[in-house]
Each structure stands twice: as structure tokens, then as C-alpha cells.
Design a protein around this motif. Structure first.
Motif, PDB file in Angstrom:
ATOM      1  N   ARG A   1      15.874   1.160  10.941  1.00  9.11           N
ATOM      2  CA  ARG A   1      14.384   1.243  10.359  1.00  9.11           C
ATOM      3  C   ARG A   1      13.587   2.246  10.248  1.00  9.11           C
ATOM      4  N   ALA A   2      14.366   3.506   9.627  1.00  8.28           N
ATOM      5  CA  ALA A   2      13.730   4.699   9.621  1.00  8.28           C
ATOM      6  C   ALA A   2      12.856   4.549   8.431  1.00  8.28           C
ATOM      7  N   GLY A   3      11.790   5.320   8.216  1.00 11.19           N
ATOM      8  CA  GLY A   3      10.812   5.352   6.972  1.00 11.19           C
ATOM      9  C   GLY A   3       9.816   4.101   7.050  1.00 11.19           C
ATOM     10  N   ARG A   4       8.870   4.322   6.504  1.00 11.54           N
ATOM     11  CA  ARG A   4       7.824   3.174   6.449  1.00 11.54           C
ATOM     12  C   ARG A   4       8.329   2.104   5.504  1.00 11.54           C
ATOM     13  N   HIS A   5       8.373   0.859   5.940  1.00  2.87           N
ATOM     14  CA  HIS A   5       8.716  -0.189   5.198  1.00  2.87           C
ATOM     15  C   HIS A   5       7.539  -0.676   4.206  1.00  2.87           C
ATOM     16  N   ALA A   6       7.534  -0.676   3.025  1.00  3.73           N
ATOM     17  CA  ALA A   6       6.639  -1.150   1.901  1.00  3.73           C
ATOM     18  C   ALA A   6       6.800  -2.446   1.226  1.00  3.73           C
ATOM     19  N   THR A   7       6.810  -3.402   1.899  1.00  2.00           N
ATOM     20  CA  THR A   7       6.986  -4.631   1.507  1.00  2.00           C
ATOM     21  C   THR A   7       5.828  -5.652   1.096  1.00  2.00           C
TER      22      THR A   7
ATOM     23  N   GLY B   1       8.920  -3.910  -5.151  1.00  2.00           N
ATOM     24  CA  GLY B   1       8.739  -4.237  -3.634  1.00  2.00           C
ATOM     25  C   GLY B   1       7.729  -4.875  -3.290  1.00  2.00           C
ATOM     26  N   GLY B   2       6.977  -5.831  -4.126  1.00  2.00           N
ATOM     27  CA  GLY B   2       5.806  -6.511  -3.782  1.00  2.00           C
ATOM     28  C   GLY B   2       4.647  -6.137  -4.316  1.00  2.00           C
ATOM     29  N   MET B   3       4.729  -4.780  -4.854  1.00  2.00           N
ATOM     30  CA  MET B   3       3.621  -4.025  -5.637  1.00  2.00           C
ATOM     31  C   MET B   3       3.315  -4.655  -6.705  1.00  2.00           C
ATOM     32  N   LEU B   4       2.011  -5.095  -7.052  1.00  2.00           N
ATOM     33  CA  LEU B   4       1.667  -6.063  -8.372  1.00  2.00           C
ATOM     34  C   LEU B   4       1.144  -4.841  -9.506  1.00  2.00           C
TER      35      LEU B   4
ATOM     36  N   PRO C   1       0.840  -1.249   0.151  1.00  2.00           N
ATOM     37  CA  PRO C   1      -0.021   0.100   0.003  1.00  2.00           C
ATOM     38  C   PRO C   1       1.074   1.181   0.036  1.00  2.00           C
ATOM     39  N   ALA C   2       1.967   1.203   0.576  1.00  6.44           N
ATOM     40  CA  ALA C   2       2.821   2.547   0.822  1.00  6.44           C
ATOM     41  C   ALA C   2       3.354   2.521  -0.674  1.00  6.44           C
ATOM     42  N   LEU C   3       3.650   1.821  -1.180  1.00  3.88           N
ATOM     43  CA  LEU C   3       4.273   2.017  -2.796  1.00  3.88           C
ATOM     44  C   LEU C   3       3.382   2.375  -3.709  1.00  3.88           C
ATOM     45  N   ARG C   4       2.119   1.899  -3.551  1.00  2.00           N
ATOM     46  CA  ARG C   4       0.836   2.160  -4.410  1.00  2.00           C
ATOM     47  C   ARG C   4       0.596   3.680  -4.222  1.00  2.00           C
ATOM     48  N   GLU C   5       0.307   4.061  -3.028  1.00  2.00           N
ATOM     49  CA  GLU C   5       0.201   5.433  -2.630  1.00  2.00           C
ATOM     50  C   GLU C   5       1.143   6.401  -3.224  1.00  2.00           C
ATOM     51  N   LEU C   6       2.365   5.733  -3.007  1.00  2.80           N
ATOM     52  CA  LEU C   6       3.689   6.692  -3.576  1.00  2.80           C
ATOM     53  C   LEU C   6       3.309   6.929  -5.012  1.00  2.80           C
ATOM     54  N   LEU C   7       3.093   6.126  -5.778  1.00  5.68           N
ATOM     55  CA  LEU C   7       2.747   5.941  -7.238  1.00  5.68           C
ATOM     56  C   LEU C   7       1.624   7.015  -7.587  1.00  5.68           C
ATOM     57  N   ALA C   8       0.676   6.652  -6.847  1.00  4.39           N
ATOM     58  CA  ALA C   8      -0.657   7.537  -7.162  1.00  4.39           C
ATOM     59  C   ALA C   8      -0.333   8.843  -6.704  1.00  4.39           C
ATOM     60  N   ARG C   9       0.198   9.267  -5.769  1.00  4.22           N
ATOM     61  CA  ARG C   9       0.676  10.582  -5.301  1.00  4.22           C
ATOM     62  C   ARG C   9       1.662  11.233  -6.151  1.00  4.22           C
ATOM     63  N   GLU C  10       2.606  10.844  -6.665  1.00  2.87           N
ATOM     64  CA  GLU C  10       3.711  11.367  -7.484  1.00  2.87           C
ATOM     65  C   GLU C  10       3.755  11.254  -9.087  1.00  2.87           C
ATOM     66  N   SER C  11       2.486  10.420  -9.453  1.00  4.74           N
ATOM     67  CA  SER C  11       2.430  10.200 -11.022  1.00  4.74           C
ATOM     68  C   SER C  11       2.275  11.417 -11.732  1.00  4.74           C
ATOM     69  N   ALA C  12       1.316  12.438 -11.374  1.00  2.76           N
ATOM     70  CA  ALA C  12       1.074  13.620 -12.065  1.00  2.76           C
ATOM     71  C   ALA C  12       2.675  14.514 -12.108  1.00  2.76           C
ATOM     72  N   ALA C  13       3.273  14.613 -10.939  1.00  2.00           N
ATOM     73  CA  ALA C  13       4.556  15.193 -11.128  1.00  2.00           C
ATOM     74  C   ALA C  13       5.726  14.662 -12.100  1.00  2.00           C
ATOM     75  N   THR C  14       5.286  13.203 -12.181  1.00  2.00           N
ATOM     76  CA  THR C  14       6.300  12.679 -13.101  1.00  2.00           C
ATOM     77  C   THR C  14       5.953  12.796 -14.417  1.00  2.00           C
ATOM     78  N   VAL C  15       4.698  12.945 -14.826  1.00  2.00           N
ATOM     79  CA  VAL C  15       4.416  13.255 -16.215  1.00  2.00           C
ATOM     80  C   VAL C  15       4.745  14.928 -16.504  1.00  2.00           C
ATOM     81  N   ALA C  16       4.514  15.523 -15.659  1.00  2.00           N
ATOM     82  CA  ALA C  16       4.822  17.023 -15.629  1.00  2.00           C
ATOM     83  C   ALA C  16       6.331  17.061 -15.972  1.00  2.00           C
ATOM     84  N   TRP C  17       7.122  16.419 -15.179  1.00  2.00           N
ATOM     85  CA  TRP C  17       8.811  16.318 -15.168  1.00  2.00           C
ATOM     86  C   TRP C  17       9.020  15.707 -16.694  1.00  2.00           C
ATOM     87  N   LEU C  18       8.411  14.760 -16.957  1.00  2.00           N
ATOM     88  CA  LEU C  18       8.755  14.099 -18.379  1.00  2.00           C
ATOM     89  C   LEU C  18       8.505  15.347 -19.552  1.00  2.00           C
ATOM     90  N   GLU C  19       7.396  15.816 -19.363  1.00  2.00           N
ATOM     91  CA  GLU C  19       7.000  16.767 -20.224  1.00  2.00           C
ATOM     92  C   GLU C  19       8.070  18.029 -20.434  1.00  2.00           C
TER      93      GLU C  19
END
Length: 500
Positions: A494-500, A454-457, A90-108
Motif C-alpha cells: 500500500r505504498a504511495g497515494r492511491h488515486a482512484t 484511474g477514474g479521472m475524467l 484529485p491525485a491524478l489531476r494534480e499530477l497532470l497539472a504539475r507535470e504537464s509543462a515538463a511533458t511539453v518541454a520533453w516533447l519539444e
């Protein structure tokens, strides 16, 4: 004699989309970067893809009046197969959803020309964006940016091993270059961007189903190198037994069309995107031959509408609505999709497309009939169709009878059983740091793209490229900024959230 030593800030292993994204991002944020690619050219699996990237909250969505949100995107990614995807990472999926628009803007901002957005169920709104003219534009623009930011690129260079210090931190790697071995010290750390393991027969047979293990990989050079290198320094693997496939794929044409031969100049791609975005679909159809230039995948909805799958002998060998994976065990792993004129008509208009396609998003039956006549065979009877595709007439007639197909008949193919990507990768946290078997970050080691899922499908169009570009962008930025004022190496613990 010991290998000569040289130093850099960030070492990136792999020159596909995720590796180039990591290298460019790190260099943009002030790091000195060296990228090692084992093939004689950049591209990886990204260059072999259709080129879709799915994101929420983009400029193109806003222009089209599409209202979207990060929570909705995260939920809709799971909706493709809730029983399997719920809770995977879930942490990786949330990361992808949250950052995807910024990635598209960066690519553009780097000059990547995108069009869209386009719909794809079960996404509740249009989120799929297509690169113009094809996925090779990603590589061209990222390579341009790498040159501008003085990223050093070593081609035909393999990684022999990762190097660690006395504390266990990854400090670099031994590279096997065309002129000899060299040890690279990476002051900030190492990014593994080596892709999946679909091209490694041994790993496929160890981890995947027999049908997936027998399929042909789209990228035979995706050999799981990063999986192996990281495991040697204690990294954990996640979901190695999962893959969404094998899938049916049409082969690219032997002679690519005009669009694929055009230069990927930045201004030309922008002009093409301008036309694609504004011209009606009917005006683009004459160019479809130039757009159907990669391994396209026929939609499973063909079989839901009554199409059947036959092997090289014309025999129907599986329940297509359940799975087409058994094609990998048939002669040559290839066959034909057979249907009648009624089904062909149904796949000539939305929402039923034969496949996705670069630039135009979706290709329909007439697009294939005009643009890829090498893949379309039509006949009034099963006997005549059998002669055209070279299968046994009696066997095909029986298959058509079983499928209760009418006439005239259509066959599309040959279609091949292929493995697009494998989903299993290294355990990573939501900072893209590689985790050991105790879920503790290995200092100095990051993973992105296919090797760093990281286990995200990821199921559905555009999600793998979205993750490749997003994870690469974020890891490069993190490594460039890592431990400012210290030794530059990402810390463990163990800093940070583990997204496994």
C-alpha cells in the motif's frame, strides 16, 4: 509446444501516443524496451486527434507573457463540469497539472513543433498548445526517438494474456506475432497503453448509455484490450459508465490537403511552426483546406446561438441545447446543422469558432466555407436548401420554422454522431501502478493514457493528449528506475497515494 521465450526490461502494450511516450522515456533512462502494437502501423487514437495539448507553465506561455500556476490549472480542469469532475481523482489531476509543462518541454526536445498558447474557457489563461502540422507529428517524432534509443517495435502483434509468477506479480505477456506466439519476460514490468474501449460494442452496451453505445467510434480499434487483460489478473475498473458524448463530428475530406501530404521531417515541422507562430491569422487562412483534415467537432455554442440539428429526413428531433446525443439513434447516425446568415456571421470572429483546428487553433465559418466547401451548403429558402442536402423540403421547412431561423440559410454537414473516447479505465495510483479490487498495486503492472485514467475524467481540448504523454513519460521513467539493485520489478503493498 510451448511458445519460445525472450527477455526485455520493459514491455509496452500499445503503440499510440501514451505507449510511445512510455517506451521512449524508459529507453532514455537506460531500459531495454519492447513495444507491441496490434495494428500494422503506429499511431492509435493520438494520430486521429486534432493534436491539442494543454499545459501550465510552458516555454510558449512564458514567451507570450502568460503567468500560470499548477493549482490554477487543476482548478480550471474541474471547472468544465464541477458537479461531475470535483473529487474524481484529485491525485491524478494534480499530477497532470504539475507535470504537464515538463511533458511539453520533453516533447519539444524530441522535435515536436508546437504553437500557442491559445485560450479556451473556462481556463483562466491561455494554455492550449497545438502541434504542427497535425497530430501525426507526435507519432513521427516519438517513433524517431524510439528508433534512436533502440526500442524494439513489433507491429501486427496482439497480446494473448499477461504472465504472472507465483507471487502474483506480472512478469510479462504472451504475444501473438505474425510468425507465431512468443512469451516475453519483462524484468522491470509491463505498461498497458492500449487506449479506451470506444471501439468495443459489447463493452459500450454493458457500460454506457444507449446513445453512446450506438455511436460510431472514431477509433474502431480501441477495443478495451488493456481493460480485459488487467481484469484477468485482478485489476479494478473506475468510472466505466462515464463518457462525454457522443459528439458531433465532421468527417475528414476524401482528399486531404497539401499540408497533410507534406513529410513530417523535423526541420520542416519546425519551419511550419515558426511561420504559424509569427504570421497573422489572415496569412494562414489560404492553407485552411490543408488543416481541416481530421474529425473536427462543431462547437456546442452554435446551438446556444440558435442553430438546429436535423436528421437525414430534415426533421428536428431533439432539444439541441440539452443534448445532441439522440442523433446516434437516427437513420445512419448522421444529420445536418442548420442556421441562418446572422449566426454564420457571429461564428466568423472570436470568441465564436465553428471548431478547433490543427495548427491554427480555431476555424471559423469562412474557413469552412473556403476550406471545406463539401461541408457547407447555402440557400435563400428552406426548399432550396433541402434540395441541396437531399432531405424532405416540407420537413426541413417545419424544422426551420420551429427554430425561428431567418434567411438566407446555411447547412453544415453531414455531421455524424461519434464516440471520441471513453473515460473509464483501470484503477491506478499516482505512480501509474495498476490497483487490484482492494486498492493494492499489482506488482509489475502499470497503465497509461486512456486505459490508465484511474477514474479521472478529462473534459476540454488538449487534456487527453496531455495525460497520454505525461502518464507515458512518467511510467516509462519509473519502470526504468524501478528497484535498482533488486529484481527490477515495482513492488506491491500500500505504498504511495492511491488515486482512484
Amino acid at each position: 509446444m510451448a511458445a519460445p521465450t525472450r527477455a526485455t526490461d520493459v514491455l509496452v502494450i500499445g503503440g499510440g501516443g501514451s505507449g510511445l511516450a512510455a517506451a521512449v522515456s524508459a529507453a532514455q533512462h537506460g531500459a531495454r524496451v519492447l513495444l507491441a502494437e496490434k495494428q500494422p502501423r503506429l499511431g492509435g487514437s493520438t494520430a486521429l486527434s486534432v493534436g491539442s495539448i494543454t499545459a501550465a507553465g510552458t516555454r510558449l506561455q512564458a514567451r507570450a507573457g502568460v503567468q500560470d500556476s499548477v493549482p490554477d490549472f487543476a482548478e480550471d480542469m474541474v471547472a468544465f463540469k464541477p458537479a461531475l469532475l470535483t473529487g474524481d481523482a484529485p491525485a491524478l489531476r494534480e499530477l497532470l497539472a504539475r507535470e504537464s509543462a515538463a511533458t511539453v518541454a520533453w516533447l519539444e526536445s524530441l522535435g515536436v513543433a508546437l504553437v500557442g498558447p491559445y485560450p479556451e474557457a473556462p481556463h483562466r489563461v491561455s494554455r492550449m498548445h497545438n502541434v504542427v502540422p497535425s497530430s501525426r507529428a507526435y507519432i513521427a517524432r516519438l517513433a524517431d526517438a524510439a528508433r534512436r534509443h533502440k526500442v524494439e517495435v513489433l507491429l501486427s502483434t496482439e497480446v494473448a494474456e499477461l504472465v504472472r509468477d507465483a507471487s502474483g506479480a506480472v512478469t510479462g505477456a504472451v504475444l501473438r506475432t505474425p510468425t507465431g506466439d512468443v512469451t516475453v519476460e519483462a524484468r522491470h514490468g509491463v505498461v498497458l497503453a492500449s487506449g479506451d474501449f470506444s471501439g468495443n460494442p459489447k463493452m459500450r452496451h454493458e457500460h454506457l448509455s444507449p446513445a453512446a453505445a450506438a455511436a460510431h467510434p472514431i477509433n474502431p480499434y480501441a477495443n478495451g484490450d488493456g481493460h480485459r487483460l488487467a481484469a484477468e489478473v485482478g485489476a479494478a475498473w473506475r468510472r466505466m459508465d462515464v463518457t462525454f458524448g457522443p459528439q458531433l463530428r465532421f468527417a475528414p475530406p476524401q482528399r486531404p490537403g497539401l499540408v497533410s501530404r507534406l513529410p513530417t521531417w523535423r526541420w520542416l515541422c519546425k519551419a511550419e511552426a515558426f511561420l504559424v507562430q509569427r504570421l497573422p491569422a489572415s496569412a494562414l487562412r489560404p492553407f485552411v483546406k490543408s488543416l481541416l483534415i481530421t474529425h473536427t467537432s462543431p462547437a456546442a455554442t452554435l446551438f446556444a446561438h440558435g442553430a438546429i440539428l436535423v436528421n437525414n429526413a430534415g426533421e428536428r428531433f431533439c432539444d439541441e441545447k440539452e443534448s445532441v446525443a439522440p442523433l446516434s439513434s437516427q437513420d445512419g447516425g448522421r444529420g445536418y446543422i442548420v442556421f441562418d446568415a446572422g449566426i454564420a456571421a457571429a461564428f466568423n470572429r472570436p470568441p465564436n469558432a465553428i471548431s478547433t483546428a490543427p495548427g491554427i487553433a480555431f476555424a471559423y465559418f469562412d474557413d469552412y466555407r473556403r476550406g471545406r466547401p463539401d461541408l457547407v451548403f447555402q440557400a435563400d429558402t428552406a426548399t432550396e436548401l433541402a434540395e441541396r442536402i437531399g432531405v424532405d423540403p416540407a420537413a426541413l421547412a417545419e424544422s426551420v420554422r420551429q427554430g425561428a431561423l431567418g434567411t438566407p440559410l446555411v447547412a453544415m454537414g453531414p455531421v455524424h454522431s461519434m464516440l471520441t473516447v471513453t473515460e473509464g479505465g483501470l484503477a491506478v495510483d499516482d505512480e501509474l501502478r495498476v490497483l487490484d479490487t482492494s486498492d493494492v498495486p499489482i506488482p509489475g503492472l502499470y497503465a497509461v493514457g486512456g486505459v490508465g485514467q484511474g477514474g479521472m475524467l478529462l473534459l476540454g481540448h488538449g487534456h487527453h493528449i496531455a495525460w497520454a504523454m505525461t502518464s507515458g513519460r512518467l511510467a516509462g521513467r519509473a519502470l526504468a528506475r524501478a528497484n535498482a539493485g533488486g529484481d527490477g520489478r515495482a513492488s506491491g503493498g500500500r505504498a504511495g497515494r492511491h488515486a482512484t
